[in-house]
Design a protein around this motif. Structure first.
Motif, PDB file in Angstrom:
ATOM      1  N   ASP A  14      22.190  22.752 -30.272  1.00  0.00           N
ATOM      2  CA  ASP A  14      22.549  24.173 -30.155  1.00  0.00           C
ATOM      3  C   ASP A  14      22.456  24.874 -31.508  1.00  0.00           C
ATOM      4  O   ASP A  14      21.841  25.934 -31.632  1.00  0.00           O
ATOM      5  CB  ASP A  14      24.002  24.341 -29.667  1.00  0.00           C
ATOM      6  N   PHE A  15      23.098  24.270 -32.509  1.00  0.00           N
ATOM      7  CA  PHE A  15      23.114  24.911 -33.831  1.00  0.00           C
ATOM      8  C   PHE A  15      21.710  24.977 -34.424  1.00  0.00           C
ATOM      9  O   PHE A  15      21.294  26.012 -34.954  1.00  0.00           O
ATOM     10  CB  PHE A  15      24.052  24.169 -34.788  1.00  0.00           C
ATOM     11  N   ILE A  16      20.979  23.867 -34.326  1.00  0.00           N
ATOM     12  CA  ILE A  16      19.651  23.821 -34.955  1.00  0.00           C
ATOM     13  C   ILE A  16      18.743  24.894 -34.362  1.00  0.00           C
ATOM     14  O   ILE A  16      18.094  25.645 -35.094  1.00  0.00           O
ATOM     15  CB  ILE A  16      19.031  22.409 -34.805  1.00  0.00           C
ATOM     16  N   LEU A  17      18.732  24.999 -33.038  1.00  0.00           N
ATOM     17  CA  LEU A  17      17.818  25.964 -32.417  1.00  0.00           C
ATOM     18  C   LEU A  17      18.301  27.404 -32.577  1.00  0.00           C
ATOM     19  O   LEU A  17      17.504  28.320 -32.709  1.00  0.00           O
ATOM     20  CB  LEU A  17      17.586  25.622 -30.947  1.00  0.00           C
ATOM     21  N   GLN A  18      19.629  27.612 -32.600  1.00  0.00           N
ATOM     22  CA  GLN A  18      20.138  28.988 -32.691  1.00  0.00           C
ATOM     23  C   GLN A  18      20.267  29.474 -34.136  1.00  0.00           C
ATOM     24  O   GLN A  18      20.020  30.650 -34.423  1.00  0.00           O
ATOM     25  CB  GLN A  18      21.497  29.092 -31.984  1.00  0.00           C
ATOM     26  N   GLU A  19      20.672  28.594 -35.043  1.00  0.00           N
ATOM     27  CA  GLU A  19      21.001  29.024 -36.408  1.00  0.00           C
ATOM     28  C   GLU A  19      20.123  28.397 -37.482  1.00  0.00           C
ATOM     29  O   GLU A  19      20.203  28.798 -38.640  1.00  0.00           O
ATOM     30  CB  GLU A  19      22.464  28.674 -36.730  1.00  0.00           C
ATOM     31  N   GLY A  20      19.335  27.394 -37.102  1.00  0.00           N
ATOM     32  CA  GLY A  20      18.625  26.589 -38.101  1.00  0.00           C
ATOM     33  C   GLY A  20      17.692  27.397 -38.994  1.00  0.00           C
ATOM     34  O   GLY A  20      17.681  27.198 -40.212  1.00  0.00           O
ATOM     35  N   ALA A  21      16.936  28.299 -38.416  1.00  0.00           N
ATOM     36  CA  ALA A  21      15.971  29.072 -39.213  1.00  0.00           C
ATOM     37  C   ALA A  21      16.712  29.873 -40.272  1.00  0.00           C
ATOM     38  O   ALA A  21      16.341  29.870 -41.452  1.00  0.00           O
ATOM     39  CB  ALA A  21      15.155  29.986 -38.302  1.00  0.00           C
ATOM     40  N   LYS A  22      17.820  30.534 -39.883  1.00  0.00           N
ATOM     41  CA  LYS A  22      18.624  31.315 -40.832  1.00  0.00           C
ATOM     42  C   LYS A  22      19.225  30.425 -41.925  1.00  0.00           C
ATOM     43  O   LYS A  22      19.488  30.878 -43.029  1.00  0.00           O
ATOM     44  CB  LYS A  22      19.786  32.010 -40.092  1.00  0.00           C
ATOM     45  N   ALA A  23      19.483  29.148 -41.561  1.00  0.00           N
ATOM     46  CA  ALA A  23      20.136  28.231 -42.499  1.00  0.00           C
ATOM     47  C   ALA A  23      19.132  27.529 -43.418  1.00  0.00           C
ATOM     48  O   ALA A  23      19.517  26.681 -44.210  1.00  0.00           O
ATOM     49  CB  ALA A  23      20.954  27.194 -41.723  1.00  0.00           C
ATOM     50  N   GLY A  24      17.854  27.872 -43.293  1.00  0.00           N
ATOM     51  CA  GLY A  24      16.844  27.326 -44.196  1.00  0.00           C
ATOM     52  C   GLY A  24      16.057  26.136 -43.669  1.00  0.00           C
ATOM     53  O   GLY A  24      15.243  25.557 -44.386  1.00  0.00           O
ATOM     54  N   MET A  25      16.304  25.748 -42.425  1.00  0.00           N
ATOM     55  CA  MET A  25      15.560  24.594 -41.884  1.00  0.00           C
ATOM     56  C   MET A  25      14.070  24.912 -41.819  1.00  0.00           C
ATOM     57  O   MET A  25      13.670  26.040 -41.544  1.00  0.00           O
ATOM     58  CB  MET A  25      16.064  24.234 -40.482  1.00  0.00           C
ATOM     59  N   LEU A  26      13.240  23.902 -42.058  1.00  0.00           N
ATOM     60  CA  LEU A  26      11.792  24.074 -42.057  1.00  0.00           C
ATOM     61  C   LEU A  26      11.302  24.337 -40.635  1.00  0.00           C
ATOM     62  O   LEU A  26      11.849  23.785 -39.670  1.00  0.00           O
ATOM     63  CB  LEU A  26      11.111  22.806 -42.569  1.00  0.00           C
ATOM     64  N   PRO A  27      10.242  25.144 -40.491  1.00  0.00           N
ATOM     65  CA  PRO A  27       9.650  25.354 -39.152  1.00  0.00           C
ATOM     66  C   PRO A  27       9.305  24.030 -38.458  1.00  0.00           C
ATOM     67  O   PRO A  27       9.514  23.886 -37.260  1.00  0.00           O
ATOM     68  CB  PRO A  27       8.395  26.174 -39.451  1.00  0.00           C
ATOM     69  N   GLU A  28       8.839  23.043 -39.221  1.00  0.00           N
ATOM     70  CA  GLU A  28       8.480  21.760 -38.579  1.00  0.00           C
ATOM     71  C   GLU A  28       9.725  21.071 -38.013  1.00  0.00           C
ATOM     72  O   GLU A  28       9.644  20.369 -37.003  1.00  0.00           O
ATOM     73  CB  GLU A  28       7.746  20.822 -39.540  1.00  0.00           C
ATOM     74  N   SER A  29      10.890  21.300 -38.637  1.00  0.00           N
ATOM     75  CA  SER A  29      12.115  20.693 -38.119  1.00  0.00           C
ATOM     76  C   SER A  29      12.497  21.330 -36.774  1.00  0.00           C
ATOM     77  O   SER A  29      12.917  20.637 -35.844  1.00  0.00           O
ATOM     78  CB  SER A  29      13.262  20.858 -39.113  1.00  0.00           C
ATOM     79  N   LEU A  30      12.349  22.640 -36.695  1.00  0.00           N
ATOM     80  CA  LEU A  30      12.683  23.325 -35.431  1.00  0.00           C
ATOM     81  C   LEU A  30      11.742  22.842 -34.333  1.00  0.00           C
ATOM     82  O   LEU A  30      12.146  22.633 -33.187  1.00  0.00           O
ATOM     83  CB  LEU A  30      12.586  24.841 -35.615  1.00  0.00           C
ATOM     84  N   GLU A  31      10.487  22.632 -34.710  1.00  0.00           N
ATOM     85  CA  GLU A  31       9.489  22.111 -33.771  1.00  0.00           C
ATOM     86  C   GLU A  31       9.905  20.716 -33.283  1.00  0.00           C
ATOM     87  O   GLU A  31       9.875  20.417 -32.078  1.00  0.00           O
ATOM     88  CB  GLU A  31       8.139  22.040 -34.508  1.00  0.00           C
ATOM     89  N   LYS A  32      10.324  19.870 -34.207  1.00  0.00           N
ATOM     90  CA  LYS A  32      10.742  18.506 -33.838  1.00  0.00           C
ATOM     91  C   LYS A  32      11.995  18.544 -32.964  1.00  0.00           C
ATOM     92  O   LYS A  32      12.136  17.761 -32.030  1.00  0.00           O
ATOM     93  CB  LYS A  32      10.997  17.668 -35.108  1.00  0.00           C
ATOM     94  N   GLU A  33      12.910  19.471 -33.272  1.00  0.00           N
ATOM     95  CA  GLU A  33      14.132  19.558 -32.462  1.00  0.00           C
ATOM     96  C   GLU A  33      13.801  19.916 -31.017  1.00  0.00           C
ATOM     97  O   GLU A  33      14.405  19.394 -30.076  1.00  0.00           O
ATOM     98  CB  GLU A  33      15.097  20.588 -33.056  1.00  0.00           C
ATOM     99  N   ARG A  34      12.802  20.792 -30.839  1.00  0.00           N
ATOM    100  CA  ARG A  34      12.409  21.155 -29.466  1.00  0.00           C
ATOM    101  C   ARG A  34      11.864  19.939 -28.715  1.00  0.00           C
ATOM    102  O   ARG A  34      11.939  19.880 -27.491  1.00  0.00           O
ATOM    103  CB  ARG A  34      11.367  22.288 -29.487  1.00  0.00           C
ATOM    104  N   LEU A  35      11.317  18.967 -29.445  1.00  0.00           N
ATOM    105  CA  LEU A  35      10.789  17.762 -28.786  1.00  0.00           C
ATOM    106  C   LEU A  35      11.890  16.791 -28.372  1.00  0.00           C
ATOM    107  O   LEU A  35      11.764  16.110 -27.361  1.00  0.00           O
ATOM    108  CB  LEU A  35       9.803  17.031 -29.715  1.00  0.00           C
ATOM    109  N   VAL A  36      12.960  16.689 -29.180  1.00  0.00           N
ATOM    110  CA  VAL A  36      13.936  15.627 -28.900  1.00  0.00           C
ATOM    111  C   VAL A  36      15.274  16.094 -28.306  1.00  0.00           C
ATOM    112  O   VAL A  36      15.963  15.317 -27.645  1.00  0.00           O
ATOM    113  CB  VAL A  36      14.258  14.762 -30.151  1.00  0.00           C
ATOM    114  N   GLY A  37      15.624  17.373 -28.514  1.00  0.00           N
ATOM    115  CA  GLY A  37      16.975  17.832 -28.182  1.00  0.00           C
ATOM    116  C   GLY A  37      17.387  17.582 -26.735  1.00  0.00           C
ATOM    117  O   GLY A  37      18.409  16.930 -26.462  1.00  0.00           O
ATOM    118  N   GLN A  38      16.597  18.083 -25.810  1.00  0.00           N
ATOM    119  CA  GLN A  38      16.984  17.938 -24.394  1.00  0.00           C
ATOM    120  C   GLN A  38      16.854  16.486 -23.935  1.00  0.00           C
ATOM    121  O   GLN A  38      17.680  15.997 -23.161  1.00  0.00           O
ATOM    122  CB  GLN A  38      16.146  18.870 -23.512  1.00  0.00           C
ATOM    123  N   LEU A  39      15.814  15.797 -24.431  1.00  0.00           N
ATOM    124  CA  LEU A  39      15.651  14.382 -24.053  1.00  0.00           C
ATOM    125  C   LEU A  39      16.866  13.574 -24.482  1.00  0.00           C
ATOM    126  O   LEU A  39      17.330  12.679 -23.760  1.00  0.00           O
ATOM    127  CB  LEU A  39      14.388  13.797 -24.707  1.00  0.00           C
TER     128      LEU A  39
END
Ligand code: ARG
Length: 411
Positions: free
Chosen positions: A278-303
């Motif tokens: 939840d935090f990574i996808l909603q707040e991660g970009a604002k918190a400085g997370m790399l675009p590739e990290s958000l991409e990876k989170e979309r792959l593993v989060g729900q699984l």
């Protein structure tokens, strides 16, 4: 008598007995110094003269909560390249702030699975010496992993010649790292079996440490009396970590049927941080997370959430762990909602964060239940956490080792 020997009587309207998996009505807990000395129905309890009374008769009282996966020195606003401006000493200072927030939220014990500069060792010792408020801590020092992997720091180009201190390639180098962590105060060993979401240039699902390296690490750590926690998202890394004999698998996002069976048969704990998404996808970009990290989170989060359900149904032991530091410290209890949504009863989720956490930390003799002889680590909520686990985000009373940390109730 000295204040340390003061007897305190806590009257609990409802008490969560995590050992029996039951809620008891109108109980009294007697505390002497740091420890619980008796627990029983109020009607049958003789409160010694001069005892200090704490009235929680309108509350639900639970053992102090345990988060088996935190990074107290991690600031959730400073992800990605922002993290490079933070010195190890500055991070330790932040850790003092995070420790207080964590304790105030009702988490009286944590396992800190990775910190630079042994900031977690310093924090643990300062808390134990009574200089800072904070939870009881198990600490790992640097997480051990391969060059270029999740436990390295891959943000800077070669020009800067930076390698994280936890990097070890090969079984003997890995063994030496375990010895180094133990030498400088680690009471737990953390390793990176696979890639990660928040690291640059790797794949979360890809294995990093080999089976041979992990066997060497586990043998060395166990020889030195330290348990091993393995960060592992991918199925092969999870299987090899379990085969190597680790004590817990962290994240376990892509665990397969064989991994679920191996963990059950070997009694390996899974520590799945299923709020984090939840935090990574909603707040991660604002918190400085790399675009590739958000991409990876979309792959593993729900699984990971779906596999939490499968693994729990499959009989795997679960301890509550959230990866606080990725998201803000003190929000740890938000994960209870997801543990219930993905298959646990509220009681099972509470057990994961109490008796199971204590077992995984090797502290079953001292914390995790309201049992005579254990530390008086006690929390309370006004609502009914067995009906709605989100009540645990509203802890209004915290006692650690017999000392009242916070109280909304009259003193
Ligand atoms: N520290 C972990 C990593 O970078 C966080 C994973 C968070 N995502 C999740 N779905 N649990 O790999």
């Amino acid at each position: 008598a000295a204040a340390a020997d003061q007897v305190v009587a806590i009257r609990a309207g409802r008490l969560v007995d995590v050992v029996a998996g039951k809620v008891l009505q109108d109980q009294t807990i007697l505390v002497s110094g740091e420890r619980i000395t008796a627990v029983g129905p109020t009607a049958n309890t003789t409160v010694p003269a001069g005892a200090r009374m704490i009235d929680l008769s309108r509350e639900t009282v639970l053992p102090g909560l345990i988060d088996a996966h935190v990074h107290l020195t991690g600031d959730p606003n400073l992800h990605g390249y922002r993290s490079l401006g933070v010195s190890d000493i500055r991070a330790a200072m932040y850790g003092a702030y995070a420790a207080k927030r964590t304790l105030d939220a009702g988490f009286t014990s944590v396992r800190n699975v990775g910190a630079s500069g042994f900031g977690d060792v310093a924090l643990r010792d300062a808390i134990n010496d009574g200089e800072l408020p904070g939870p009881r801590m198990r600490v790992a020092g640097y997480a051990i992993g391969i060059q270029g992997g999740h436990c390295d720091n891959n943000l800077l180009p070669h020009d800067f010649h930076f390698t994280e201190n936890g990097v070890a390639d090969g079984p003997w180098a890995a063994r030496a790292k375990v010895r180094e962590m133990a030498k400088f105060g680690a009471d737990t060993i953390k390793i990176c079996a696979s890639g990660g979401v928040l690291s640059k240039g790797d794949e979360a699902g890809a294995q990093q440490l080999t089976l041979e390296e992990m066997k060497a690490i586990v043998e060395e750590a166990h020889k030195l009396g330290r348990r091993v926690a393995a960060h592992a998202h991918g199925a092969s890394s999870i299987r090899d970590a379990i085969l190597a004999g680790v004590d817990s698998v962290e994240h376990a996002s892509l665990i397969d049927d064989e991994g679920i069976r191996l963990a059950r048969d070997k009694g390996t704990y899974l520590v799945m941080d299923i709020y984090n998404d939840d935090f990574i996808l909603q707040e991660g970009a604002k918190a400085g997370m790399l675009p590739e990290s958000l991409e990876k989170e979309r792959l593993v989060g729900q699984l990971q959430r779906d596999n939490f359900r499968k693994a729990f149904k499959g009989g795997d032991k679960m301890a509550f762990g959230t990866d606080a530091g990725v998201y803000p410290h003190g929000d740890n209890a938000r994960q209870f909602f997801y543990m219930v949504k993905y298959g646990m009863t509220p009681m099972q989720a509470i057990q994961a964060a109490t008796i199971n956490g204590a077992d995984l930390l090797g502290w079953k003799d001292r914390v995790g239940s309201l049992t005579p002889g254990k530390y008086a680590d006690v929390v309370a909520v006004s609502g009914d956490p067995l009906a709605d686990p989100a009540e645990l985000t509203r802890v209004n009373f915290v006692m650690k080792g017999g000392a009242v940390i916070r109280s909304a109730a009259p003193k």
